[in-house]
Design a protein around this motif. Structure first.
Motif, PDB file in Angstrom:
ATOM      1  N   PHE A   1       9.252  -9.312  -2.852  1.00 21.96           N
ATOM      2  CA  PHE A   1       9.320  -9.252  -4.299  1.00 21.96           C
ATOM      3  C   PHE A   1       8.227  -8.350  -4.857  1.00 21.96           C
ATOM      4  N   GLU A   2       8.378  -8.027  -6.134  1.00 19.11           N
ATOM      5  CA  GLU A   2       7.335  -7.303  -6.848  1.00 19.11           C
ATOM      6  C   GLU A   2       6.760  -8.219  -7.909  1.00 19.11           C
ATOM      7  N   ARG A   3       5.485  -8.016  -8.179  1.00 22.56           N
ATOM      8  CA  ARG A   3       4.808  -8.737  -9.260  1.00 22.56           C
ATOM      9  C   ARG A   3       4.199  -7.688 -10.180  1.00 22.56           C
ATOM     10  N   THR A   4       4.544  -7.759 -11.448  1.00 18.95           N
ATOM     11  CA  THR A   4       4.028  -6.792 -12.413  1.00 18.95           C
ATOM     12  C   THR A   4       2.636  -7.219 -12.891  1.00 18.95           C
ATOM     13  N   SER A   5       1.974  -6.346 -13.617  1.00 22.76           N
ATOM     14  CA  SER A   5       0.618  -6.634 -14.088  1.00 22.76           C
ATOM     15  C   SER A   5       0.570  -7.839 -15.025  1.00 22.76           C
ATOM     16  N   ASP A   6       1.690  -8.157 -15.681  1.00 21.43           N
ATOM     17  CA  ASP A   6       1.701  -9.336 -16.557  1.00 21.43           C
ATOM     18  C   ASP A   6       2.151 -10.603 -15.825  1.00 21.43           C
ATOM     19  N   GLY A   7       2.327 -10.496 -14.489  1.00 23.23           N
ATOM     20  CA  GLY A   7       2.658 -11.668 -13.680  1.00 23.23           C
ATOM     21  C   GLY A   7       4.139 -11.920 -13.456  1.00 23.23           C
ATOM     22  N   ALA A   8       5.017 -11.117 -14.048  1.00 26.21           N
ATOM     23  CA  ALA A   8       6.454 -11.303 -13.835  1.00 26.21           C
ATOM     24  C   ALA A   8       6.809 -10.951 -12.389  1.00 26.21           C
TER      25      ALA A   8
ATOM     26  N   SER B   1       0.811  -1.224   0.000  1.00 24.08           N
ATOM     27  CA  SER B   1       0.000   0.000   0.000  1.00 24.08           C
ATOM     28  C   SER B   1       0.841   1.270   0.000  1.00 24.08           C
ATOM     29  N   TRP B   2       2.102   1.172   0.350  1.00 28.46           N
ATOM     30  CA  TRP B   2       2.907   2.388   0.462  1.00 28.46           C
ATOM     31  C   TRP B   2       4.215   2.364  -0.336  1.00 28.46           C
ATOM     32  N   TRP B   3       4.647   1.216  -0.799  1.00 26.28           N
ATOM     33  CA  TRP B   3       5.928   1.159  -1.512  1.00 26.28           C
ATOM     34  C   TRP B   3       5.774   1.790  -2.891  1.00 26.28           C
ATOM     35  N   PRO B   4       6.567   2.812  -3.219  1.00 29.56           N
ATOM     36  CA  PRO B   4       6.416   3.496  -4.510  1.00 29.56           C
ATOM     37  C   PRO B   4       7.033   2.709  -5.672  1.00 29.56           C
ATOM     38  N   ALA B   5       6.401   2.799  -6.831  1.00 32.47           N
ATOM     39  CA  ALA B   5       6.867   2.080  -8.019  1.00 32.47           C
ATOM     40  C   ALA B   5       8.277   2.487  -8.427  1.00 32.47           C
ATOM     41  N   ASP B   6       8.677   3.730  -8.134  1.00 36.34           N
ATOM     42  CA  ASP B   6      10.024   4.153  -8.544  1.00 36.34           C
ATOM     43  C   ASP B   6      11.121   3.549  -7.669  1.00 36.34           C
ATOM     44  N   HIS B   7      10.756   2.782  -6.650  1.00 32.68           N
ATOM     45  CA  HIS B   7      11.715   2.046  -5.825  1.00 32.68           C
ATOM     46  C   HIS B   7      11.589   0.553  -6.108  1.00 32.68           C
ATOM     47  N   SER B   8      11.433   0.195  -7.384  1.00 34.54           N
ATOM     48  CA  SER B   8      11.244  -1.197  -7.769  1.00 34.54           C
ATOM     49  C   SER B   8      12.148  -1.533  -8.947  1.00 34.54           C
ATOM     50  N   VAL B   9      12.097  -2.778  -9.376  1.00 40.58           N
ATOM     51  CA  VAL B   9      12.872  -3.196 -10.544  1.00 40.58           C
ATOM     52  C   VAL B   9      12.206  -2.693 -11.819  1.00 40.58           C
TER      53      VAL B   9
ATOM     54  N   PRO C   1       3.758   1.233 -12.893  1.00 42.27           N
ATOM     55  CA  PRO C   1       2.623   1.627 -12.058  1.00 42.27           C
ATOM     56  C   PRO C   1       1.689   0.428 -11.872  1.00 42.27           C
ATOM     57  N   GLY C   2       1.131   0.309 -10.698  1.00 48.09           N
ATOM     58  CA  GLY C   2       0.192  -0.771 -10.443  1.00 48.09           C
ATOM     59  C   GLY C   2       0.829  -2.097 -10.085  1.00 48.09           C
ATOM     60  N   LEU C   3       2.138  -2.134  -9.927  1.00 45.07           N
ATOM     61  CA  LEU C   3       2.771  -3.390  -9.523  1.00 45.07           C
ATOM     62  C   LEU C   3       2.337  -3.748  -8.103  1.00 45.07           C
TER      63      LEU C   3
END
Length: 148
Positions: free
Chosen positions: A55-62, A28-36, A40-42
């Protein structure tokens, strides 16, 4: 040898809430610009328990793994090996303590292990210092959004 990065601040909520927002609420608070991916929307996930993943999960499931939980002592202590945008072999160590204080909770962060990176350690330490400085206001805002 580089000194650990250390941050400490107070938040006006219970220790339990502060820990829960950092862990279960991280997405809920981790910004997208601090990701791999920077997408947006990860979705950002911190799996509870020792050996849990961050980990992060992108909208396409990666999925892009950032770290692994090494200390899980709710609601007082969380530790992890951290390698966002780096190789797992170059992981550094993050320890976060959530302590009762007069104003609610004292959050104490120590980020260490720069010596593992050899000559790159100083640059990575500085990059992470800047990252923490811009990340922590997002956490404080999320904690303030619901102080149970």
């Amino acid at each position: 040898m580089s000194e650990p990065l250390r941050f400490a601040f107070d938040v006006a909520c219970s220790v339990e809430h502060a820990f829960r927002v950092w862990t279960a609420g991280i997405g809920s608070w981790w910004p997208a610009d601090h990701s791999v991916s920077g997408e947006p929307g990860l979705t950002v996930v911190l799996e509870p328990g020792e050996d849990g993943r961050i980990f992060e999960r992108t909208s396409d499931g990666a999925e892009h793994q950032w770290g692994e939980i090494t200390i899980w002592e709710p609601p007082h202590h969380l530790g992890y090996r951290w390698y966002l945008r780096a190789d797992r072999a170059d992981a550094t160590d993050v320890s976060i303590r959530f302590l009762s204080s007069e104003s609610g909770t004292r959050v104490e962060i120590e980020h260490d292990g720069w010596e593992r990176l050899g000559t790159r350690g100083g640059a990575w330490r500085e990059r992470n210092h800047q990252g923490w400085t811009t990340l922590l206001p997002h956490y404080r805002d999320a904690v303030a959004g619901g102080s149970s």
